[in-house]
Scaffold this motif. Sequence first.
Motif: not given
Length: 252
Positions: A73-74, A83-96, A133-139
């Motif tokens: 997610e990092q 790309k100039g987009i700094c919205t929090e949580g987008l990386g995690q959402n994209a990874a999932q 990867q915790r972003v996947f595996t925890a869920y």
Amino acid sequence: MTYTDLIFDLYGTLVDIHTEESAEVWEKTALYFGFYGARCTGAELKRAFEREMAARQAKAGQSYECFPDIPFEQVMDALFRKKGICTEGLGQNAAQLFRIASMEHLRLYPHVLEALAALRAKGFRLWLLSNAQRVFTAYELRYLGLGEQFDGIYLSSDYNCRKPDRKFFAALLDEQKLDPARCLMIGNDRETDIAGAVNAGLATLYLHTGLTPPDQEPADPARTPGKAPADCRRYEYEGDDWAALTALLCRL
């Protein structure tokens, strides 16, 4: 009881999973990027991801680590920021999203939950040590009913290193004050699970399952628990029959 602590790999050992990181998966993930103004094609996103991941792995390897593990997610976050987009949580959402889109199946091998319960009832402490990867595996652990089955869960992305690196094994052994001589590592990969555990001083049980890398040798029947010599510390088992395997483990 010779062993007090059982340390499990996850994918290919307890869990049967198949993912396919196809061009279509990258296109779907790129579409998510586009929804937030970071337009790109799937091929462009894949190339950018690989460049960013390679740069981070090289930096980690040069500074302290032979087998770095960079949180997925990092990297996705970094691509949004570029790309100039700094919205929090987008990386995690994209990874999932990427993980779900790539997944063809996710399921426990038969009798895994019963096996873990029986081993705990026998008095073993149970640990999970997974290149994951915790972003996947925890869920996924929660979805599969595994989240509460272990005394502790160690995922490589949390430690920035992965098996076979001794540092990842040491994270568990040192934090939990475990005696390596009384630990048995159970995994389906000779090069990561088994070689790494041997280097860390652990006994091992190699499972040759459908997710074992195809270039690795099948299990040696002479090293099956219950048939191996009494002083054996390098067990092997063919298949994923956890009902039969549990009975063998309980006699060690």
